[in-house]
Design an enzyme around this catalytic site. Structure first.
Site, mmCIF file in Angstrom:
data_model
loop_
_atom_site.group_PDB
_atom_site.id
_atom_site.type_symbol
_atom_site.label_atom_id
_atom_site.label_comp_id
_atom_site.label_asym_id
_atom_site.label_seq_id
_atom_site.Cartn_x
_atom_site.Cartn_y
_atom_site.Cartn_z
ATOM 1 N N GLY A 96 0.772 -1.227 0.000
ATOM 2 C CA GLY A 96 0.000 0.000 0.000
ATOM 3 C C GLY A 96 0.802 1.274 0.000
ATOM 4 O O GLY A 96 0.243 2.358 0.057
ATOM 5 N N ASP B 67 -14.940 6.426 -0.889
ATOM 6 C CA ASP B 67 -13.567 6.540 -1.403
ATOM 7 C C ASP B 67 -13.473 5.963 -2.817
ATOM 8 O O ASP B 67 -12.534 5.239 -3.143
ATOM 9 C CB ASP B 67 -12.584 5.832 -0.473
ATOM 10 C CG ASP B 67 -11.132 6.239 -0.726
ATOM 11 O OD1 ASP B 67 -10.918 7.307 -1.352
ATOM 12 O OD2 ASP B 67 -10.219 5.490 -0.332
#
Length: 284
Positions: free
Chosen positions: A22, A170
Protein backbone atom coordinates in the site's frame (compact mmCIF):
# COMPACT_ATOMS: atom_id res chain seq x y z
CA UNK A 1 2.19 -19.67 14.41
CA UNK A 2 4.83 -17.85 12.39
CA UNK A 3 4.41 -14.24 11.36
CA UNK A 4 2.87 -13.07 8.09
CA UNK A 5 6.24 -12.48 6.44
CA UNK A 6 7.47 -16.08 6.82
CA UNK A 7 4.17 -17.97 6.75
CA UNK A 8 3.76 -20.13 3.64
CA UNK A 9 0.26 -21.48 4.29
CA UNK A 10 -2.87 -20.24 5.99
CA UNK A 11 -5.92 -22.48 6.24
CA UNK A 12 -6.31 -24.27 2.89
CA UNK A 13 -4.33 -21.63 1.02
CA UNK A 14 -0.71 -21.64 -0.12
CA UNK A 15 0.64 -18.09 -0.06
CA UNK A 16 2.53 -16.83 -3.10
CA UNK A 17 4.08 -13.58 -4.23
CA UNK A 18 3.54 -10.32 -2.40
CA UNK A 19 1.37 -7.84 -4.34
CA UNK A 20 2.38 -4.82 -2.24
CA UNK A 21 1.91 -3.08 1.09
CA UNK A 22 0.00 0.00 0.00
CA UNK A 23 2.95 2.39 0.00
CA UNK A 24 2.20 3.45 -3.60
CA UNK A 25 -1.24 4.60 -2.51
CA UNK A 26 0.40 6.68 0.19
CA UNK A 27 2.66 8.38 -2.36
CA UNK A 28 -0.31 9.25 -4.55
CA UNK A 29 -2.14 10.83 -1.64
CA UNK A 30 0.94 12.82 -0.71
CA UNK A 31 1.28 14.18 -4.25
CA UNK A 32 -2.30 15.43 -4.16
CA UNK A 33 -1.96 17.01 -0.72
CA UNK A 34 1.13 18.95 -1.80
CA UNK A 35 -1.05 21.52 -3.59
CA UNK A 36 -3.02 22.54 -0.50
CA UNK A 37 -2.30 25.09 2.17
CA UNK A 38 -3.35 24.06 5.66
CA UNK A 39 -6.40 25.95 6.85
CA UNK A 40 -8.94 25.12 9.57
CA UNK A 41 -11.33 24.11 6.78
CA UNK A 42 -9.18 21.33 5.37
CA UNK A 43 -6.97 20.34 8.31
CA UNK A 44 -9.28 17.60 9.60
CA UNK A 45 -9.65 16.26 6.06
CA UNK A 46 -5.87 16.00 5.64
CA UNK A 47 -5.57 14.17 8.95
CA UNK A 48 -8.21 11.65 7.87
CA UNK A 49 -6.55 11.12 4.48
CA UNK A 50 -3.13 10.67 6.05
CA UNK A 51 -4.62 8.25 8.58
CA UNK A 52 -6.13 6.19 5.76
CA UNK A 53 -2.72 6.12 4.08
CA UNK A 54 -1.09 4.92 7.31
CA UNK A 55 -3.64 2.11 7.61
CA UNK A 56 -2.41 0.75 4.29
CA UNK A 57 1.01 0.33 5.92
CA UNK A 58 -0.34 -2.11 8.53
CA UNK A 59 -1.35 -4.65 5.90
CA UNK A 60 -0.02 -6.22 2.75
CA UNK A 61 -1.61 -8.09 -0.12
CA UNK A 62 -0.51 -11.52 -1.28
CA UNK A 63 -1.71 -13.80 -4.06
CA UNK A 64 -2.52 -17.32 -2.83
CA UNK A 65 -3.75 -20.62 -4.21
CA UNK A 66 -6.24 -23.08 -2.75
CA UNK A 67 -4.36 -26.33 -2.12
CA UNK A 68 -7.21 -28.57 -3.31
CA UNK A 69 -8.80 -26.66 -6.20
CA UNK A 70 -5.87 -24.51 -7.38
CA UNK A 71 -8.17 -21.46 -7.36
CA UNK A 72 -6.20 -18.21 -7.06
CA UNK A 73 -7.22 -15.64 -4.45
CA UNK A 74 -5.88 -12.40 -3.04
CA UNK A 75 -5.14 -12.43 0.68
CA UNK A 76 -5.13 -9.14 2.57
CA UNK A 77 -3.04 -9.61 5.71
CA UNK A 78 -3.66 -7.15 8.53
CA UNK A 79 -1.42 -7.00 11.57
CA UNK A 80 -3.52 -6.99 14.77
CA UNK A 81 -1.08 -5.02 16.93
CA UNK A 82 -0.68 -2.32 14.25
CA UNK A 83 -4.46 -2.03 13.92
CA UNK A 84 -4.78 -1.57 17.69
CA UNK A 85 -2.02 1.07 17.71
CA UNK A 86 -3.91 3.03 15.04
CA UNK A 87 -7.24 2.47 16.85
CA UNK A 88 -8.70 1.09 13.62
CA UNK A 89 -10.34 -2.02 15.07
CA UNK A 90 -13.86 -0.78 14.36
CA UNK A 91 -13.04 0.22 10.77
CA UNK A 92 -11.61 -3.23 10.00
CA UNK A 93 -14.61 -4.99 11.58
CA UNK A 94 -16.95 -2.78 9.56
CA UNK A 95 -15.17 -3.49 6.27
CA UNK A 96 -15.31 -7.25 6.90
CA UNK A 97 -18.99 -7.10 7.86
CA UNK A 98 -19.89 -5.13 4.73
CA UNK A 99 -17.93 -7.34 2.32
CA UNK A 100 -19.46 -10.49 3.83
CA UNK A 101 -22.88 -9.04 3.07
CA UNK A 102 -22.19 -8.27 -0.60
CA UNK A 103 -22.59 -10.55 -3.62
CA UNK A 104 -22.49 -8.55 -6.85
CA UNK A 105 -20.65 -9.04 -10.17
CA UNK A 106 -19.02 -5.60 -9.93
CA UNK A 107 -17.98 -5.64 -6.26
CA UNK A 108 -14.92 -7.50 -5.01
CA UNK A 109 -15.81 -10.80 -3.29
CA UNK A 110 -14.73 -11.71 0.24
CA UNK A 111 -14.59 -15.50 0.46
CA UNK A 112 -13.59 -15.96 4.08
CA UNK A 113 -11.72 -14.42 7.00
CA UNK A 114 -9.07 -16.32 8.97
CA UNK A 115 -8.05 -15.03 12.39
CA UNK A 116 -4.76 -15.82 14.13
CA UNK A 117 -3.32 -14.35 17.35
CA UNK A 118 -1.13 -11.94 15.35
CA UNK A 119 -2.92 -11.30 12.06
CA UNK A 120 -6.24 -11.18 10.21
CA UNK A 121 -6.32 -12.82 6.75
CA UNK A 122 -9.04 -11.59 4.39
CA UNK A 123 -9.31 -14.12 1.54
CA UNK A 124 -10.69 -12.20 -1.42
CA UNK A 125 -11.35 -12.50 -5.13
CA UNK A 126 -8.16 -12.20 -7.18
CA UNK A 127 -8.67 -9.68 -9.99
CA UNK A 128 -5.61 -9.99 -12.19
CA UNK A 129 -6.25 -7.03 -14.49
CA UNK A 130 -5.04 -4.50 -11.91
CA UNK A 131 -6.25 -1.01 -11.10
CA UNK A 132 -8.34 1.12 -13.42
CA UNK A 133 -5.82 3.89 -12.65
CA UNK A 134 -2.99 1.95 -14.29
CA UNK A 135 -5.23 0.96 -17.19
CA UNK A 136 -5.99 4.61 -17.97
CA UNK A 137 -2.34 5.62 -17.61
CA UNK A 138 -1.38 2.91 -20.10
CA UNK A 139 -4.21 3.46 -22.57
CA UNK A 140 -4.96 7.19 -22.13
CA UNK A 141 -8.58 8.17 -22.68
CA UNK A 142 -11.24 5.56 -23.43
CA UNK A 143 -13.69 5.69 -26.28
CA UNK A 144 -17.13 6.87 -25.25
CA UNK A 145 -18.77 3.43 -25.80
CA UNK A 146 -16.06 1.73 -23.68
CA UNK A 147 -16.25 4.42 -20.98
CA UNK A 148 -20.05 4.09 -20.97
CA UNK A 149 -19.80 0.35 -20.33
CA UNK A 150 -17.35 0.80 -17.45
CA UNK A 151 -19.43 3.61 -15.99
CA UNK A 152 -22.58 1.46 -16.13
CA UNK A 153 -20.75 -1.28 -14.24
CA UNK A 154 -19.57 1.24 -11.64
CA UNK A 155 -23.06 2.68 -11.18
CA UNK A 156 -24.52 -0.82 -10.92
CA UNK A 157 -22.14 -1.67 -8.08
CA UNK A 158 -22.65 1.66 -6.31
CA UNK A 159 -26.44 1.32 -6.57
CA UNK A 160 -26.19 -2.14 -4.98
CA UNK A 161 -24.16 -0.66 -2.10
CA UNK A 162 -26.77 2.05 -1.51
CA UNK A 163 -29.62 -0.46 -1.68
CA UNK A 164 -27.88 -2.29 1.17
CA UNK A 165 -27.47 1.00 3.08
CA UNK A 166 -23.70 1.21 2.56
CA UNK A 167 -21.82 4.28 1.33
CA UNK A 168 -18.30 3.70 -0.04
CA UNK A 169 -16.85 7.24 0.41
CA UNK A 170 -13.57 6.54 -1.40
CA UNK A 171 -14.43 5.83 -5.03
CA UNK A 172 -11.50 6.53 -7.36
CA UNK A 173 -9.65 4.69 -10.18
CA UNK A 174 -7.14 3.27 -7.69
CA UNK A 175 -10.00 1.46 -5.89
CA UNK A 176 -11.56 0.06 -9.06
CA UNK A 177 -10.11 -3.18 -10.38
CA UNK A 178 -10.38 -4.86 -13.78
CA UNK A 179 -10.46 -8.59 -14.43
CA UNK A 180 -8.95 -10.36 -17.44
CA UNK A 181 -11.99 -9.37 -19.54
CA UNK A 182 -11.84 -5.75 -18.34
CA UNK A 183 -14.95 -6.15 -16.19
CA UNK A 184 -14.93 -3.69 -13.31
CA UNK A 185 -14.88 -4.47 -9.57
CA UNK A 186 -15.31 -1.96 -6.75
CA UNK A 187 -12.74 -2.61 -4.02
CA UNK A 188 -11.33 -1.15 -0.77
CA UNK A 189 -14.25 -0.55 1.58
CA UNK A 190 -11.97 0.65 4.38
CA UNK A 191 -13.67 4.07 4.59
CA UNK A 192 -17.20 2.82 3.95
CA UNK A 193 -19.99 3.09 6.49
CA UNK A 194 -23.55 1.95 7.09
CA UNK A 195 -26.32 4.49 6.53
CA UNK A 196 -29.25 4.85 8.92
CA UNK A 197 -32.53 6.59 8.16
CA UNK A 198 -32.53 10.11 9.57
CA UNK A 199 -28.80 10.09 10.38
CA UNK A 200 -26.08 12.07 8.62
CA UNK A 201 -22.30 11.74 8.32
CA UNK A 202 -19.80 14.50 8.98
CA UNK A 203 -16.51 12.62 8.63
CA UNK A 204 -14.15 14.16 6.09
CA UNK A 205 -12.55 11.24 4.31
CA UNK A 206 -11.58 9.85 0.92
CA UNK A 207 -9.27 11.38 -1.67
CA UNK A 208 -9.36 15.16 -2.28
CA UNK A 209 -9.49 14.93 -6.07
CA UNK A 210 -12.60 12.71 -6.03
CA UNK A 211 -14.34 13.81 -2.81
CA UNK A 212 -17.56 15.82 -2.88
CA UNK A 213 -17.48 19.47 -1.67
CA UNK A 214 -19.63 18.73 1.38
CA UNK A 215 -17.16 16.04 2.47
CA UNK A 216 -14.19 18.41 2.18
CA UNK A 217 -15.95 21.27 3.96
CA UNK A 218 -17.08 19.16 6.91
CA UNK A 219 -20.79 19.64 6.24
CA UNK A 220 -23.41 17.01 6.98
CA UNK A 221 -24.14 14.55 4.18
CA UNK A 222 -26.52 11.59 3.86
CA UNK A 223 -24.11 9.34 1.93
CA UNK A 224 -25.27 8.40 -1.58
CA UNK A 225 -24.71 11.90 -2.99
CA UNK A 226 -20.97 11.83 -2.23
CA UNK A 227 -20.55 8.52 -4.07
CA UNK A 228 -22.48 9.94 -7.03
CA UNK A 229 -20.13 12.96 -7.14
CA UNK A 230 -17.11 10.63 -7.20
CA UNK A 231 -18.68 8.59 -10.00
CA UNK A 232 -19.03 11.78 -12.05
CA UNK A 233 -15.36 12.66 -11.61
CA UNK A 234 -14.36 9.10 -12.54
CA UNK A 235 -16.47 9.35 -15.72
CA UNK A 236 -14.64 12.53 -16.69
CA UNK A 237 -11.28 10.82 -16.12
CA UNK A 238 -12.37 7.84 -18.26
CA UNK A 239 -13.30 10.12 -21.14
CA UNK A 240 -10.53 12.71 -20.90
CA UNK A 241 -7.69 10.49 -19.71
CA UNK A 242 -6.76 12.98 -16.99
CA UNK A 243 -8.24 14.79 -14.02
CA UNK A 244 -9.70 18.27 -14.48
CA UNK A 245 -6.98 20.71 -13.57
CA UNK A 246 -7.26 23.82 -11.46
CA UNK A 247 -6.12 26.88 -13.45
CA UNK A 248 -3.43 27.76 -10.87
CA UNK A 249 -2.14 24.22 -10.40
CA UNK A 250 1.37 23.54 -11.78
CA UNK A 251 1.51 21.98 -15.22
CA UNK A 252 2.73 18.38 -15.42
CA UNK A 253 3.05 16.03 -18.35
CA UNK A 254 2.04 12.91 -16.42
CA UNK A 255 -1.44 11.65 -17.33
CA UNK A 256 -4.13 11.32 -14.69
CA UNK A 257 -2.28 13.55 -12.23
CA UNK A 258 -4.33 13.50 -9.00
CA UNK A 259 -5.11 17.22 -8.90
CA UNK A 260 -8.36 18.05 -7.06
CA UNK A 261 -11.50 18.92 -8.95
CA UNK A 262 -11.93 22.73 -9.28
CA UNK A 263 -14.95 22.81 -6.99
CA UNK A 264 -13.02 20.83 -4.40
CA UNK A 265 -9.99 23.08 -4.78
CA UNK A 266 -12.18 26.14 -4.19
CA UNK A 267 -13.23 24.80 -0.80
CA UNK A 268 -9.63 24.14 0.22
CA UNK A 269 -8.21 27.41 -1.05
CA UNK A 270 -8.77 31.03 -0.09
CA UNK A 271 -9.22 32.05 -3.73
CA UNK A 272 -12.08 31.11 -6.08
CA UNK A 273 -11.68 28.24 -8.52
CA UNK A 274 -12.36 30.27 -11.65
CA UNK A 275 -13.63 28.99 -14.94
CA UNK A 276 -12.38 25.66 -16.24
CA UNK A 277 -13.27 24.98 -19.88
CA UNK A 278 -14.72 21.65 -20.93
CA UNK A 279 -12.33 19.16 -22.51
CA UNK A 280 -12.27 19.32 -26.32
CA UNK A 281 -11.99 15.51 -26.25
CA UNK A 282 -15.60 15.14 -25.12
CA UNK A 283 -18.61 15.19 -27.43
CA UNK A 284 -20.70 17.13 -24.88
Amino acid sequence: MSNAGSLQRIGHYRLGKNLGIGSFGKVRRASALAFFSLTPLNFSFLLTSRCAAVVSRCCHLTVAEHQLTGHKVAVKILNRSRIRQLEMDEKVRREIKILKLFYHPHIIRLYEVIYTPTDIYMVMEYVQGGELFDFIVSNARLSEPRARTMFQQLVSGVEYCHQHMVVHRDLKPENLLLDSEQQLRIADFGLSNVMKDGDFFKTSCGSPNYAAPEVISGKLYAGPEVDVWSCGVILYVLLAGCARRHPRAPSFSAPLLPVPHPATFALMSSSPAGEVPSSPLLSL
